[in-house]
Design an enzyme around this catalytic site. Sequence first.
Site, short mmCIF file in Angstrom:
data_model
loop_
_atom_site.label_atom_id
_atom_site.label_comp_id
_atom_site.label_asym_id
_atom_site.label_seq_id
_atom_site.Cartn_x
_atom_site.Cartn_y
_atom_site.Cartn_z
N TRP A 336 0.83 -1.21 0.00
CA TRP A 336 0.00 0.00 0.00
C TRP A 336 0.86 1.25 0.00
O TRP A 336 0.53 2.25 -0.63
CB TRP A 336 -0.91 -0.01 1.22
CG TRP A 336 -1.77 1.22 1.38
CD1 TRP A 336 -3.01 1.43 0.87
CD2 TRP A 336 -1.44 2.41 2.11
NE1 TRP A 336 -3.48 2.68 1.22
CE2 TRP A 336 -2.52 3.30 1.98
CE3 TRP A 336 -0.32 2.82 2.84
CZ2 TRP A 336 -2.54 4.56 2.58
CZ3 TRP A 336 -0.32 4.08 3.43
CH2 TRP A 336 -1.42 4.93 3.30
N HIS A 337 2.00 1.18 0.70
CA HIS A 337 2.85 2.35 0.82
C HIS A 337 3.57 2.69 -0.48
O HIS A 337 3.92 3.87 -0.69
CB HIS A 337 3.88 2.15 1.93
CG HIS A 337 3.33 2.38 3.30
ND1 HIS A 337 2.64 1.41 4.00
CD2 HIS A 337 3.36 3.47 4.11
CE1 HIS A 337 2.28 1.90 5.19
NE2 HIS A 337 2.69 3.14 5.26
N GLY A 338 3.81 1.73 -1.33
CA GLY A 338 4.52 2.05 -2.56
C GLY A 338 4.76 0.86 -3.45
O GLY A 338 4.80 -0.28 -2.98
#
Length: 490
Positions: A336-338
């Site tokens: 989700w973060h990257g």
Amino acid sequence: MFDKLLHLLQYNPQEPLMFSSGLFLVLFLFLSFFYMLLRGKTSWRLLFVTLFSYYFYYKSSGLCFLLLALVTATDFLLGKAIGNCRGERKAKWLLLLSILIDLGLLFYFKYTNFFASMIAQAINGNFQPWDIVLPVGISFFTFKSLSYTVDVYRGKMQPVTSLLDYAFFVSFFPVLVAGPITRATDFMPQLRRPLHISADMLARGTYFIATGLFKKAIISDYISQNFVDRIFDNPTLFSGGEVLLGIYGYCVQIYCDFSGYSDMAIGIAMLMGFSIPMNFDAPFKADSMSNFWRRWHISLSSWIRDYVYIPLGGSRKGKVRMYLNQMVAMTLCGLWHGASLNFIIWGALHGALVNIHKFFSQTILHHDRKYHPAGIRRFFAVLLTFHLVCFTWLFFRCPDFEGVGLMLTQLFTKFNPEVLPDVFVAYKYVFMMILLAFLSHAVPATWENRMVDWLKRGGVVAGAALLIVVIYLVIQVKSSDVQPFIYFQF
């Protein structure tokens, strides 16, 4: 005059609209004036703030505001349809359609190049990344909107009947681009209540704005520009001791950056009469990795728990399945973060560390899941947890695995402790800022409440005095090189 008006209307990717900018301060004062004029006209007030939120997002991400409108419209219509046939098989297909639209858009804009490059490498092909612009905050508003349709399907809330109300919820500018991730079950009941901003909300809101701005503009930006970035950009130029201090510095930087944004978002919402849940709870006090995720980015960790971990089975299907579900949930949290293997490894490491803690504490030592060590045990538990978190930040901050390897090589082979006294002298203001961030965790909650009570007793004068300080800080920040919030990229 015309040039200034044009600047207000044009999107400049080099100057996204941020809470810590002087432009936002002016715009918020303008918003507040008309917001109070419309306090007795709820629909007009909601429409005005919604239009401002879309303008805010346009100034942050250009024409991507059309994507925000698309997500809002589709989930509003699907939410109504799901509510009308709840309990029927049709509702499952409508929910699936909502999930496909939200996650499909998120996948296309954020992960297309990542997975395409992996496929190209697997078949030994050449891949040129496509020119896909990543909309600011897409991970936040898609998760927010998706949770609404899921909650309607689960029967936790009734469908929203007004498109304006739903558009206000999804686009509410304080939390639009970097959270906290609000939920419709908490936020929607506040929309059409009579506007009431109590003395406590006014005092607490200005307090949160001031502390958030201080965290971001003073601590985070300063230590980033003057120390942390230098270490991570060229680790081979520094000793292992300096690298370790740089890792500590980044841990403080990302905390002050993100919690500072959250504090400002919560404070701004309070000044508008809305309550937003806290997103951080002194994470450096965490005594385990499980406890860390109850204190860090609480809105995301609780979202992952409620919409990923528990639907997978949580802990209801045996311990082996529980550990597997935890790994899946935390790995997805990393993704989700990257769109990077580094983020996937970061999430998987956190999942593994949470599982190790659960196994050791609950299975080996037979502790209750709410157990917390005390005394000297707590001291070493907090110390160990902090260093484990710092280690995982390497995968979060370094652009690739080679960078992680260089940092670790310097740390373990060229520590050179004899240079540290000179480093502390040369970067004394940086370490004063880092120490201040750590000491802030030791400040009891009663101090914060006393400050808020003082602002309440001081009334308009005390609130105005604090706002003047905030305005002064914003002006000072604007005169320097303002760094975008780290979580803008997510």
